[in-house]
Design a protein around this motif. Structure first.
Motif, PDB file in Angstrom:
ATOM      1  N   CYS A   1       0.846  -1.200   0.000  1.00  0.00           N
ATOM      2  CA  CYS A   1       0.000   0.000   0.000  1.00  0.00           C
ATOM      3  C   CYS A   1       0.880   1.248   0.000  1.00  0.00           C
ATOM      4  N   THR A   2       0.826   1.993  -1.082  1.00  0.00           N
ATOM      5  CA  THR A   2       1.586   3.236  -1.161  1.00  0.00           C
ATOM      6  C   THR A   2       0.737   4.363  -0.602  1.00  0.00           C
ATOM      7  N   GLU A   3       1.094   4.837   0.589  1.00  0.00           N
ATOM      8  CA  GLU A   3       0.331   5.899   1.232  1.00  0.00           C
ATOM      9  C   GLU A   3       0.843   7.256   0.751  1.00  0.00           C
ATOM     10  N   SER A   4       0.085   7.882  -0.133  1.00  0.00           N
ATOM     11  CA  SER A   4       0.516   9.151  -0.701  1.00  0.00           C
ATOM     12  C   SER A   4      -0.656   9.864  -1.348  1.00  0.00           C
ATOM     13  N   VAL A   5      -0.440  11.128  -1.650  1.00  0.00           N
ATOM     14  CA  VAL A   5      -1.366  11.925  -2.445  1.00  0.00           C
ATOM     15  C   VAL A   5      -0.629  12.286  -3.725  1.00  0.00           C
ATOM     16  N   LYS A   6      -1.201  11.913  -4.868  1.00  0.00           N
ATOM     17  CA  LYS A   6      -0.556  12.167  -6.166  1.00  0.00           C
ATOM     18  C   LYS A   6      -1.408  13.151  -6.969  1.00  0.00           C
ATOM     19  N   LEU A   7      -0.786  14.248  -7.404  1.00  0.00           N
ATOM     20  CA  LEU A   7      -1.482  15.236  -8.230  1.00  0.00           C
ATOM     21  C   LEU A   7      -1.447  14.779  -9.685  1.00  0.00           C
ATOM     22  N   LEU A   8      -2.599  14.812 -10.342  1.00  0.00           N
ATOM     23  CA  LEU A   8      -2.731  14.269 -11.692  1.00  0.00           C
ATOM     24  C   LEU A   8      -3.119  15.352 -12.695  1.00  0.00           C
ATOM     25  N   ARG A   9      -2.847  15.074 -13.949  1.00  0.00           N
ATOM     26  CA  ARG A   9      -3.301  15.972 -15.027  1.00  0.00           C
ATOM     27  C   ARG A   9      -4.802  15.856 -15.207  1.00  0.00           C
ATOM     28  N   GLU A  10      -5.337  14.633 -15.028  1.00  0.00           N
ATOM     29  CA  GLU A  10      -6.774  14.420 -15.219  1.00  0.00           C
ATOM     30  C   GLU A  10      -7.226  13.233 -14.402  1.00  0.00           C
ATOM     31  N   ASN A  11      -8.449  13.318 -13.854  1.00  0.00           N
ATOM     32  CA  ASN A  11      -9.049  12.220 -13.113  1.00  0.00           C
ATOM     33  C   ASN A  11     -10.563  12.376 -13.135  1.00  0.00           C
ATOM     34  N   GLN A  12     -11.257  11.309 -13.531  1.00  0.00           N
ATOM     35  CA  GLN A  12     -12.723  11.322 -13.577  1.00  0.00           C
ATOM     36  C   GLN A  12     -13.249  12.512 -14.383  1.00  0.00           C
ATOM     37  N   ALA A  13     -12.647  12.731 -15.557  1.00  0.00           N
ATOM     38  CA  ALA A  13     -13.059  13.777 -16.506  1.00  0.00           C
ATOM     39  C   ALA A  13     -12.807  15.192 -15.994  1.00  0.00           C
ATOM     40  N   VAL A  14     -12.128  15.356 -14.860  1.00  0.00           N
ATOM     41  CA  VAL A  14     -11.742  16.675 -14.364  1.00  0.00           C
ATOM     42  C   VAL A  14     -10.250  16.854 -14.599  1.00  0.00           C
ATOM     43  N   ARG A  15      -9.881  17.914 -15.332  1.00  0.00           N
ATOM     44  CA  ARG A  15      -8.485  18.170 -15.645  1.00  0.00           C
ATOM     45  C   ARG A  15      -7.925  19.276 -14.762  1.00  0.00           C
ATOM     46  N   THR A  16      -6.687  19.079 -14.330  1.00  0.00           N
ATOM     47  CA  THR A  16      -5.985  20.159 -13.641  1.00  0.00           C
ATOM     48  C   THR A  16      -5.787  21.291 -14.645  1.00  0.00           C
ATOM     49  N   ALA A  17      -6.235  22.476 -14.296  1.00  0.00           N
ATOM     50  CA  ALA A  17      -6.221  23.578 -15.261  1.00  0.00           C
ATOM     51  C   ALA A  17      -6.236  24.918 -14.528  1.00  0.00           C
ATOM     52  N   VAL A  18      -5.989  25.976 -15.284  1.00  0.00           N
ATOM     53  CA  VAL A  18      -6.099  27.344 -14.783  1.00  0.00           C
ATOM     54  C   VAL A  18      -7.187  28.040 -15.594  1.00  0.00           C
ATOM     55  N   ARG A  19      -8.175  28.580 -14.892  1.00  0.00           N
ATOM     56  CA  ARG A  19      -9.301  29.221 -15.558  1.00  0.00           C
ATOM     57  C   ARG A  19      -9.549  30.603 -14.951  1.00  0.00           C
ATOM     58  N   PHE A  20      -9.887  31.563 -15.825  1.00  0.00           N
ATOM     59  CA  PHE A  20     -10.140  32.936 -15.389  1.00  0.00           C
ATOM     60  C   PHE A  20     -11.636  33.214 -15.472  1.00  0.00           C
ATOM     61  N   ARG A  21     -12.245  33.465 -14.312  1.00  0.00           N
ATOM     62  CA  ARG A  21     -13.684  33.704 -14.261  1.00  0.00           C
ATOM     63  C   ARG A  21     -13.989  34.805 -13.246  1.00  0.00           C
ATOM     64  N   ASP A  22     -14.809  35.763 -13.655  1.00  0.00           N
ATOM     65  CA  ASP A  22     -15.307  36.797 -12.744  1.00  0.00           C
ATOM     66  C   ASP A  22     -14.184  37.507 -11.992  1.00  0.00           C
ATOM     67  N   GLY A  23     -13.105  37.787 -12.685  1.00  0.00           N
ATOM     68  CA  GLY A  23     -11.995  38.500 -12.068  1.00  0.00           C
ATOM     69  C   GLY A  23     -11.153  37.671 -11.124  1.00  0.00           C
ATOM     70  N   LYS A  24     -11.357  36.364 -11.109  1.00  0.00           N
ATOM     71  CA  LYS A  24     -10.590  35.484 -10.227  1.00  0.00           C
ATOM     72  C   LYS A  24      -9.917  34.372 -11.023  1.00  0.00           C
ATOM     73  N   ILE A  25      -8.947  33.721 -10.377  1.00  0.00           N
ATOM     74  CA  ILE A  25      -8.238  32.602 -10.997  1.00  0.00           C
ATOM     75  C   ILE A  25      -8.669  31.327 -10.296  1.00  0.00           C
ATOM     76  N   TYR A  26      -9.315  30.447 -11.042  1.00  0.00           N
ATOM     77  CA  TYR A  26      -9.758  29.160 -10.510  1.00  0.00           C
ATOM     78  C   TYR A  26      -8.831  28.060 -11.010  1.00  0.00           C
ATOM     79  N   MET A  27      -8.610  27.055 -10.144  1.00  0.00           N
ATOM     80  CA  MET A  27      -7.739  25.949 -10.527  1.00  0.00           C
ATOM     81  C   MET A  27      -8.276  24.629  -9.982  1.00  0.00           C
ATOM     82  N   PRO A  28      -9.022  23.887 -10.786  1.00  0.00           N
ATOM     83  CA  PRO A  28      -9.367  22.525 -10.375  1.00  0.00           C
ATOM     84  C   PRO A  28      -8.109  21.659 -10.426  1.00  0.00           C
ATOM     85  N   ILE A  29      -7.883  20.863  -9.389  1.00  0.00           N
ATOM     86  CA  ILE A  29      -6.687  20.021  -9.312  1.00  0.00           C
ATOM     87  C   ILE A  29      -7.119  18.571  -9.136  1.00  0.00           C
ATOM     88  N   ALA A  30      -6.792  17.731 -10.106  1.00  0.00           N
ATOM     89  CA  ALA A  30      -7.118  16.306 -10.028  1.00  0.00           C
ATOM     90  C   ALA A  30      -6.070  15.578  -9.188  1.00  0.00           C
TER      91      ALA A  30
END
Length: 224
Positions: free
Chosen positions: A79-108
């Motif tokens: 059992c590898t006990e860790s948190v791994k950041l991914l480019r994509e998981n369950q159709a959600v992609r790690t990305a940078v998005r600009f909305r309403d004057g703010k910077i949003y970042m979903p992280i898979a």
């Protein structure tokens, strides 16, 4: 020939600005496609960042959630006990998005941990996050700070979800913050002229979100 004429034209404009006010500003515009390409490159060449849970527990030993007996001290074995950041998981992609004057970042992300009497539990999901930008005058750099607003989990079947959420938040905070966007010394340059040159020193940075783009305004001064 065209590039030489363009260089002379820019030099003349800079000379006029310098003689009038001894300062000027330049705007750099970055769109979402730029950050998508940047993230692709990071994950392709560097691989997904991975944080061992044992390290998180050690660094947050005063946090009752991360000191909970749900988390095993032993990260060895199958059992590898860790948190791994991914480019994509369950159709959600790690990305940078600009909305309403703010910077949003979903992280898979995905990961696993080994609670007592249960065995290895795999988890995954995405962290809904914001990025706040600030110019650090002391270090003369533009930095970003990620704040996790919400963690959406899948794969734990409800086992220790609050612990996993805390681990993901801690992993993102400790692995990614602060993000160095750019330093002013990387933006300073010299414009050659016919018998001399003009040194443009970047002295400050301001940012704003305009039309789904990040605009970085760089303030320049012209040392005498």
């Amino acid at each position: 020939m065209r590039s030489s004429l363009l260089g002379i034209f820019i030099a003349v404009l800079v000379f006029v600005s310098a003689s009038r006010a001894q300062q000027a500003d330049v705007t750099i515009t970055l769109n979402e496609q730029f950050f998508d390409a940047l993230l692709d490159s990071i994950f392709e060449h560097g691989g997904p960042p991975e944080i061992p849970i044992a390290r998180l527990k050690l660094e947050d030993k005063n946090d009752p959630k991360l000191s909970n007996s749900f988390i095993s001290n032993n990260s060895s074995g199958p059992c590898t006990e860790s948190v791994k950041l991914l480019r994509e998981n369950q159709a959600v992609r790690t990305a940078v998005r600009f909305r309403d004057g703010k910077i949003y970042m979903p992280i898979a992300f995905s990961g696993g941990y080994n609670p007592p009497l249960i065995g290895c539990v795999d988890f995954g999901g995405n962290a809904e996050s914001n990025i706040d930008l600030e110019f650090d005058t002391q270090s003369q750099r533009l930095i970003g700070h990620i704040t996790v607003l919400n963690v959406v989990l899948n794969g734990t079947a409800g086992i220790g979800s609050s612990v996993v959420t805390k681990m993901v938040q801690s992993a993102i905070d400790k692995r990614l913050n602060p993000i160095e966007i750019i330093k002013t010394d990387k933006l300073s340059f010299t414009l050659p002229m016919q018998n001399s040159s003009i040194r443009m020193e970047a002295a400050g940075i301001r940012t704003e979100i305009v039309n789904s783009t990040l605009q970085i305004h760089v303030d320049y001064v012209f040392p005498k």
